[in-house]
Write a protein that holds these residues in place. Structure first.
Motif, short mmCIF file in Angstrom:
data_model
loop_
_atom_site.label_atom_id
_atom_site.label_comp_id
_atom_site.label_asym_id
_atom_site.label_seq_id
_atom_site.Cartn_x
_atom_site.Cartn_y
_atom_site.Cartn_z
N ILE A 108 41.17 44.46 36.36
CA ILE A 108 42.36 43.54 35.88
C ILE A 108 41.81 42.08 36.14
CG2 ILE A 108 44.46 42.58 36.63
CD1 ILE A 108 45.38 45.34 37.40
N VAL A 109 41.13 41.75 36.93
CA VAL A 109 40.92 40.10 37.20
C VAL A 109 39.64 40.22 36.17
CG1 VAL A 109 39.66 38.70 38.63
CG2 VAL A 109 41.20 40.27 39.68
N LEU A 110 38.73 40.75 36.02
CA LEU A 110 37.80 40.82 34.83
C LEU A 110 38.24 40.59 33.50
CD1 LEU A 110 34.86 43.23 36.26
CD2 LEU A 110 35.05 40.54 36.50
N ILE A 111 39.07 41.50 33.13
CA ILE A 111 39.64 41.39 31.82
C ILE A 111 40.49 39.81 31.58
CG2 ILE A 111 41.17 42.11 30.13
CD1 ILE A 111 38.69 43.89 30.53
N SER A 112 41.01 39.67 32.71
CA SER A 112 41.93 38.37 32.58
C SER A 112 41.00 37.31 32.38
CB SER A 112 42.79 38.15 33.92
OG SER A 112 43.88 37.14 33.33
N VAL A 113 39.88 37.37 33.31
CA VAL A 113 38.84 36.05 33.09
C VAL A 113 38.14 36.09 32.00
CG1 VAL A 113 36.57 35.40 34.17
CG2 VAL A 113 38.36 36.25 35.91
N LEU A 114 37.78 37.17 31.29
CA LEU A 114 37.06 37.33 30.20
C LEU A 114 38.00 36.79 28.99
CD1 LEU A 114 34.99 40.51 30.33
CD2 LEU A 114 33.94 38.47 30.47
N ILE A 115 39.48 37.14 28.80
CA ILE A 115 40.14 36.65 27.89
C ILE A 115 40.24 35.00 27.85
CG2 ILE A 115 42.41 36.50 27.07
CD1 ILE A 115 42.76 39.60 27.93
N THR A 116 40.38 34.64 29.03
CA THR A 116 40.50 33.16 29.14
C THR A 116 39.24 32.51 28.68
OG1 THR A 116 42.18 33.42 31.11
CG2 THR A 116 41.40 31.22 30.63
N LEU A 117 38.16 33.14 29.33
CA LEU A 117 36.69 32.46 28.93
C LEU A 117 36.44 32.52 27.57
CD1 LEU A 117 34.59 33.78 31.78
CD2 LEU A 117 35.08 31.70 31.35
N PHE A 118 36.78 33.53 26.78
CA PHE A 118 36.83 33.33 25.50
C PHE A 118 37.66 32.62 24.49
CE2 PHE A 118 34.26 37.39 26.17
CZ PHE A 118 33.37 36.98 25.41
N ILE A 163 48.28 39.05 28.11
CA ILE A 163 47.67 40.42 27.73
C ILE A 163 47.14 40.92 28.58
CG2 ILE A 163 45.50 41.12 26.40
CD1 ILE A 163 45.64 38.59 24.58
N THR A 164 46.90 40.42 29.82
CA THR A 164 46.22 41.64 30.86
C THR A 164 47.49 42.09 31.33
OG1 THR A 164 44.48 39.96 31.47
CG2 THR A 164 45.03 41.62 32.88
N SER A 165 48.63 41.35 31.58
CA SER A 165 49.93 41.95 31.91
C SER A 165 50.29 43.00 31.20
CB SER A 165 50.88 40.87 32.35
OG SER A 165 50.61 39.84 33.14
N LEU A 166 50.33 42.87 30.10
CA LEU A 166 51.05 43.63 29.08
C LEU A 166 50.08 45.08 29.06
CD1 LEU A 166 51.90 41.69 25.96
CD2 LEU A 166 53.37 42.90 27.36
N LEU A 167 48.69 44.94 29.17
CA LEU A 167 47.67 45.92 28.96
C LEU A 167 47.69 46.76 30.38
CD1 LEU A 167 44.53 44.58 27.43
CD2 LEU A 167 46.24 46.42 26.67
#
Length: 367
Positions: A16-26, A69-73
């Motif tokens: 969860i943390v990694l996906i959220s980090v990656l989305i924001t980084l991109f 996005i992370t919350s919804l996924l």
């Protein structure tokens, strides 16, 4: 889903943390490109600004995208948190914050929209405090008192995070500490959905912080600070509610109000302090100034990073000490936290005045 969580808890929440980090980084580089192309920079002429060049303040857009996005996924839907009302409130605040960052929003409009968000969360979503655990003699709350206190608490925390967003990395780091602490505590008491929401916010802020640490390339703006404040406020209320003491049931965590207060002490104390000073000086509490704790620490010669590290360290220390002091009542611990904060503030005042006297003596010497 629950069996999956029990078997793969660590991997699931790291994911969860990694996906959220990656989305924001991109997301941030694209936002930076648009901001530079459209010349969407912070107002350098404002007296509170501490930078000498234009910096975009649309970082909150990336935080919102990563968190939502992370919350919804990944966030589960159960009775512990009405995620639909929470995301509705987030979207409304996001829209207002974006308008404010781009063109400005007057204070009365901000207040009305924040009240609407609070109504959605507290009345429709039933996200509210029903007890104060005997803090200063107050236990169960009536419905209307519960609604009133909950709305006030959300308003205070949301605006407190907005007010501490004055130097590079401070609001972001405070948001990571607050939501990280709530996530750890939720995991400890097996509140998995609440932990997932907190960690989604932690990841989104971490991705943003990569571009906000000195020298900052982007600011979060009202879009980011209001969103972080909202999630932190909701997590604070839910943390107190899921640990509510009932007859015949021992609490899983002791001194919950004090722990919650310690987690949010930075923004809460700073906001209370500046509001009291402004009112005592006959000035509207909503008139901006450079009298926040982080501004005063900059006067001592500290830079943004040093100030952020010191204030974050004090925050983490407060949380740790309260967690280790379960033999004391919440009332006692809250008074102790306030006393420590006042002493720290007095020390800053003493150092500032000492530095001013030294500078005056040097000017007189070479006059």
């Amino acid at each position: 889903m629950m069996d999956f969580l029990h078997n793969y808890t660590v991997v699931y929440y790291i994911f969860i943390v990694l996906i959220s980090v990656l989305i924001t980084l991109f997301a941030v580089p694209s936002i930076l490109h648009v901001a530079r192309f459209r010349h969407l920079y912070d107002d350098l002429g404002h007296f509170r600004k501490t930078h000498d060049h234009g910096i975009p303040r649309l970082g909150g857009v990336a935080i919102f995208v990563g968190f939502t996005i992370t919350s919804l996924l990944f966030c589960m839907t159960d009775k512990s948190l009405p995620i639909n009302y929470l995301l509705t409130g987030c979207i409304i605040l996001f829209a207002m914050g974006l308008k404010d960052d781009l063109a400005g929003v007057n204070s009365s409009t901000k207040f009305i929209i924040q009240l609407i968000v609070c109504f959605i969360l507290v009345v429709l979503g039933n996200i509210r405090l029903t007890s104060l655990y005997g803090v200063f003699g107050i236990y169960d709350l009536s419905y209307f008192l519960s609604v009133g206190i909950s709305i006030l608490l959300i308003l205070v925390i949301v605006n407190a995070f907005n007010l501490i967003d004055g130097i590079d990395g401070l609001a972001a780091t405070t948001g990571i500490i607050a939501n990280g602490a709530f996530a750890a505590l939720f995991l400890y008491i097996h509140q998995y959905e609440l932990a997932a929401v907190s960690l989604a916010m932690v990841g989104a802020i971490i991705g943003f912080l990569r571009f906000n640490i000195t020298p900052a390339k982007i600011f979060m703006g009202d879009t980011g600070s209001l969103l972080i404040g909202l999630i932190s406020a909701v997590m604070a209320i839910k943390f107190m509610e899921v640990n509510k003491v009932t007859t015949g049931v021992s609490p899983q965590i002791y001194a919950v109000p004090a722990i919650t207060f310690a987690i949010l002490i930075g923004p809460i104390f700073d906001t209370a302090r500046v509001f009291i000073l402004r009112i005592s000086n006959g000035v509207s509490p909503f008139i901006a100034d450079r009298n926040h704790i982080h501004h005063r620490m900059l006067k001592l010669g500290l830079n943004h990073l040093q100030t952020t590290i010191i204030l974050s360290g004090i925050n983490v220390t407060s949380i740790t000490l309260v967690l280790l002091s379960k033999n004391y009542s919440s009332s006692t611990l809250i008074v102790a936290i306030v006393a420590f904060s006042l002493i720290f503030n007095w020390c800053i005042t003493f150092l500032i005045r000492s530095k001013e006297r030294e500078n005056l003596a040097l000017r007189n010497l070479f006059a």
